[in-house]
Design an enzyme around this catalytic site. Structure first.
Site, PDB file in Angstrom:
ATOM      1  N   HIS A  29     -84.394  27.453 -17.757  1.00 53.13           N
ATOM      2  CA  HIS A  29     -84.162  27.040 -16.269  1.00 53.13           C
ATOM      3  C   HIS A  29     -85.023  27.584 -15.354  1.00 53.13           C
ATOM      4  CE1 HIS A  29     -79.826  25.702 -16.590  1.00 53.13           C
ATOM      5  NE2 HIS A  29     -79.740  26.579 -17.442  1.00 53.13           N
ATOM      6  N   LYS A  38     -80.848  26.912  -0.077  1.00 49.38           N
ATOM      7  CA  LYS A  38     -81.072  27.231  -1.377  1.00 49.38           C
ATOM      8  C   LYS A  38     -81.470  28.692  -1.491  1.00 49.38           C
ATOM      9  CE  LYS A  38     -84.307  23.872  -1.487  1.00 49.38           C
ATOM     10  NZ  LYS A  38     -84.035  23.310  -2.638  1.00 49.38           N
ATOM     11  N   ARG A  39     -81.560  29.462  -2.653  1.00 49.43           N
ATOM     12  CA  ARG A  39     -81.661  30.754  -2.459  1.00 49.43           C
ATOM     13  C   ARG A  39     -83.176  30.868  -1.852  1.00 49.43           C
ATOM     14  NH1 ARG A  39     -78.927  34.820  -5.345  1.00 49.43           N
ATOM     15  NH2 ARG A  39     -80.638  36.350  -4.695  1.00 49.43           N
ATOM     16  N   LYS A  64     -89.867  28.708  -3.137  1.00 52.49           N
ATOM     17  CA  LYS A  64     -89.257  27.440  -2.586  1.00 52.49           C
ATOM     18  C   LYS A  64     -89.622  27.472  -1.539  1.00 52.49           C
ATOM     19  CE  LYS A  64     -84.924  28.582  -5.170  1.00 52.49           C
ATOM     20  NZ  LYS A  64     -84.538  27.411  -6.002  1.00 52.49           N
ATOM     21  N   THR A  93     -80.928  21.035  -7.628  1.00 53.04           N
ATOM     22  CA  THR A  93     -80.005  20.236  -7.922  1.00 53.04           C
ATOM     23  C   THR A  93     -79.348  19.865  -6.511  1.00 53.04           C
ATOM     24  OG1 THR A  93     -78.588  22.256  -8.032  1.00 53.04           O
ATOM     25  CG2 THR A  93     -78.820  20.765 -10.136  1.00 53.04           C
ATOM     26  N   LYS A 130     -77.532  16.471  -4.647  1.00 50.26           N
ATOM     27  CA  LYS A 130     -76.583  16.438  -3.650  1.00 50.26           C
ATOM     28  C   LYS A 130     -76.467  15.747  -2.220  1.00 50.26           C
ATOM     29  CE  LYS A 130     -75.180  20.523  -5.961  1.00 50.26           C
ATOM     30  NZ  LYS A 130     -75.191  22.119  -6.073  1.00 50.26           N
TER      31      LYS A 130
END
Ligand code: 26V
Length: 758
Positions: free
Chosen positions: A315, A495-496, A501, A602, A606
């Site tokens: 992952h 998100k985290r 990111k 993911t 959504k």
């Protein structure tokens, strides 16, 4: 089974022992929990052939009541019955605590997979741990994150204690792992189980200040928290203890079930498939081999059986996230596995002279992913680009050895939670337009394309988005006392918190926007920039980024000239429940990771499914989203993964050069330690972030800055000036989201890897 409202009313009134008007939400919740449990029990079915065991350190399942009622076909009768008695589902849902058994995408994916397995009538159970406090609760004070334990287990939760225990030897001492089970209901499908292990001796009184606790007292602390930060030795050791408890008890359960169903263990692969979710459960490989040898099977055969049974999912490509343990740690905690791991290392070394693929390296570090690839029959990445990067760079040497083992399984999400549950209005509209087939066959969403130019439909779609924005605004007011304007454009990055990111890129943009507004260049429509993110407690820079965003939020709030046009909101304690409220309300979905770094994502799926347009880099599953919707229906910007990888290879990225040569970048970064920011925030944190961005910027924020600004401004202008066209493009996004259903992902795993019985 009570399908109708009247039947439901009768049963509920009986169980609650009083009139529904007067009884508490708690007692209704407890009654419904029992009803759902009974109903799901009815849907368990015997297993023929192969059964899947999805082993994962995380299952971020979210609240279960509404989800289970929907899946069991009871939701409408409960809702109508409660409404007749002046009660609402929304208030009922608030009674249920959210089980916080995951960090982010990896754990949520596992939960979506369980839902899809049961929905597709496939026999597949989860195996994990019953963390008492799960992931920490995030608190904001003085614009800083602090952490407190989240005691999510109430008197009534969905995990049922069983009589089953399994002996597990940790550091030479025997412990009893007790099995708890949560029923996993499929949408009009079968019931599977999530098996969670725990010790009876856990004692929350060992928790001290915040989430600190005595990390050496295994008997009392083993399953207290979801893996705590591994910045010190005791924390890292604790993770090994947790992992071994999970895999040893799990392996015993698997062998027991298979033997009960008639396996002679030589034929284990006809009875079981095990999916190893990242490297956290990797010790299941040597543990199963050890157990099979104890039962009289020769080592070589045991290793072959286990290779046939197990498959591994990667992952992440972040090197620091690939687990490797010092040999001395495993010798201390699981000495019984060491002879097995040594033999596996010998076998692997006999297959190749390539030192880079060794299980035990020259520095006596044990590489869990290497053991996985050598001793499972399948290694998969989680999006097309990610799998290609694994094959071509990160795991290239393994790919050359075992090309047949590598495959891609692009992630997906369950539409039951991420559409039916969280966006009932949109669900109803879709149902009215194309029927209800899409609930089980997501590809049917494509039929919506027919309405892309239908103004009546587009108007309805726009009205639903507006309703969802208002509902989210009410929720924000109610839970966090924050007021937002539903007529502004909602851009959301949730998100985290991680540097790759790039929440810091969004932050720099917002500072840029602040200056532009001050200079009179106001945006075409007011902007509400929303964040949701937890930072790992020991991840200093991540916490500094949160601090900077919260501080900027304050600065803007105090400045009426700017706050008319721009508002920055950071949701406290972002979790699945918050996601369910935020996602249907989003206009612009921020998926801005440094290309090549986000394995899949993911959240991106959504948001798309709920009618947001994506602003993103060509990373992870964004690439496949862009392919599906076409370039006119997504805002792509930034360096390509190939450019990024090249830059890393050359090692010639110099953030300071960008800082010195680009006036906009310089202005934004300098603002971090401006008087305005320092009057609301902490100099130490802000300066550290500033220095990091100028002196290092490991995730190359600055080279993408200008392209990001241009694309985002274009998105905001499009939203403001061409609302009908915007909505048309959201409809196209929804219609193309079918591919990202986890039902499709699970069907592919089954077809290519598991071959489960029905
Ligand atoms: C773990 C760690 C642990 C220690 C230090 C830094 C670090 C950084 C990242 C991670 C991530 C662990 C794996 C993970 O959660 N991966 C996520 O999996 C999702 C489901 O496949 C995927 O959508 C996300 O892109 C990926 O980041």
């Amino acid at each position: 089974m009570m399908k109708t409202k009247n039947e439901m009313e009768k049963v509920l009134t009986e169980m609650c022992g009083s009139n529904l008007e007067t009884c508490s939400y708690e007692s209704i919740y407890t009654a419904l929990l029992k009803i759902a449990e009974k109903e799901s029990e009815r849907k368990t079915a015997p297993v023929k052939g192969r059964k899947l065991y999805y082993i994962s350190a995380e299952f971020l399942i979210g609240k279960l009541l509404s989800n289970n009622l929907i899946n069991l076909g009871l939701y409408d009768s409960v809702k109508d019955c409660l409404e007749d008695h002046g009660k609402s589902m929304a208030e009922l849902e608030e009674v249920e605590p959210e089980p916080s058994l995951g960090n982010g995408g990896l754990g949520r994916l596992a939960a979506c997979f369980l839902d899809s397995l049961a929905t597709l009538n496939l026999p597949g159970d989860g195996i994990g741990l019953r963390y008492h406090c799960g992931l920490f609760h995030q608190n904001f004070k003085n614009q800083l994150q602090s952490e407190t334990p989240d005691f999510w287990m109430g008197d009534h939760d969905w995990a049922q204690m069983t009589e089953k225990t399994y002996p597990v030897s940790l550091a030479g001492k025997e412990y009893q792992a007790r099995l708890y089970q949560i029923a996993v209901t499929g949408y009009e499908g079968r019931t599977n189980h999530l098996n969670l292990f725990d010790l009876d001796t856990i004692d929350p009184s060992v928790i001290g200040e915040g989430i600190s606790f005595d990390k050496t007292d295994i008997e009392k602390n083993l399953t207290l928290f979801l893996y705590p930060d591994d910045s010190d030795d005791a924390g890292r050791l604790l993770r090994i203890y947790q992992q071994y408890l999970m895999v040893s008890a799990g392996a015993q359960l698997i062998l027991e079930e298979c033997e009960e169903r008639g396996s002679n263990l030589h034929d284990l692969a006809d009875y079981a498939a095990i999916q190893i979710n990242d490297t956290h459960p990797s010790m299941v490989i040597p543990e199963l081999i050890r157990l099979l040898c104890e039962k009289g099977i020769e080592f070589e055969e045991a290793a072959e059986i286990v290779t046939k049974v197990c498959a591994y999912t990667n992952h992440t490509i972040l090197a620091e996230a690939l687990e490797k343990w010092p040999r001395s740690y495993l010798e201390q905690v699981v000495p019984q596995l060491m002879p097995v791991i040594e033999k596996l290392d010998e076998i692997a070394r006999a297959r190749t002279s390539d030192e880079s693929t060794a299980i035990i390296d020259r520095n006596q570090m044990i590489h869990m992913a290497h053991m996985d690839i050598h001793f499972t029959h399948s290694t998969n990445g989680v999006a097309a680009l990610h799998t290609e990067i694994l094959k071509n760079s990160e795991l290239h040497n393994f790919y050359q050895m075992y090309p047949e083992k590598f495959n891609n399984k692009t992630n997906g999400i369950t539409f039951r939670r991420w559409l039916l549950k969280c966006n009932p209005e949109l669900t109803e509209l879709i149902e009215n337009l194309i029927g209800s087939g899409f609930k089980k066959d997501a590809a049917e969403l494509e039929k919506l394309m027919e309405f892309a130019d239908d103004e009546t439909v587009l108007k309805k779609l726009a009205a639903i988005k507006h309703d969802n924005k208002k509902a989210f605004a009410d929720w924000l007011k109610h839970t966090q006392n924050i007021t937002v304007n539903p007529d502004s454009i909602f851009t959301i990055q949730s998100k985290r918190l991680h540097e790759y990111k790039r929440q810091q890129l969004n932050l720099l943009y917002l500072i840029h926007q602040y200056f532009e507004i001050k200079a009179g260049n106001t945006p075409e429509v007011p902007v509400t920039a929303i964040f949701g993110a937890k930072a790992a407690p020991a991840y200093t820079i991540a916490k500094d980024i949160i601090h900077a965003i919260l501080t900027l939020s304050k600065v803007i709030e105090n400045d009426p000239e700017v706050s008319r046009w721009l508002q920055v909101v950071f949701i406290e304690n972002y979790n699945v429940t918050a996601a369910e409220k935020m996602i249907p309300a989003c206009d612009l979905s921020e998926q801005i990771s440094l290309a090549s770094k986000e394995a899949s994502g993911t959240g991106n799926m959504k948001f798309m499914l709920n009618g947001a347009l994506t602003l993103g880099t060509m990373d992870g599953a964004n690439v496949e989203i862009a392919d599906a919707v076409g370039e006119g229906n997504i805002y792509i910007f930034g360096q390509s993964s190939a450019q990024v990888i090249r830059r890393y290879q050359h090692g010639d990225y110099c953030a300071r050069e960008w800082y010195e040569t680009d006036a906009n970048i310089r202005r934004a970064i300098q603002f971090l330690t401006s008087e305005e920011m320092l009057s609301c925030g902490q100099e130490e944190n802000l300066r550290r972030l500033q220095n990091e961005l100028i002196g290092k910027d490991w995730f190359q924020t600055l080279p993408d800055f200008n392209a990001y600004v241009v694309r985002k401004e274009q998105a905001i202008a499009d939203y403001a000036h061409h609302p009908m066209d915007w909505t048309r493009r959201t409809l196209i996004n929804i219609s193309q989201a079918g591919f990202f259903s986890s039902d499709r992902t699970i069907a592919e795993y089954n077809e290519d890897i598991w071959h489960l019985g029905k």
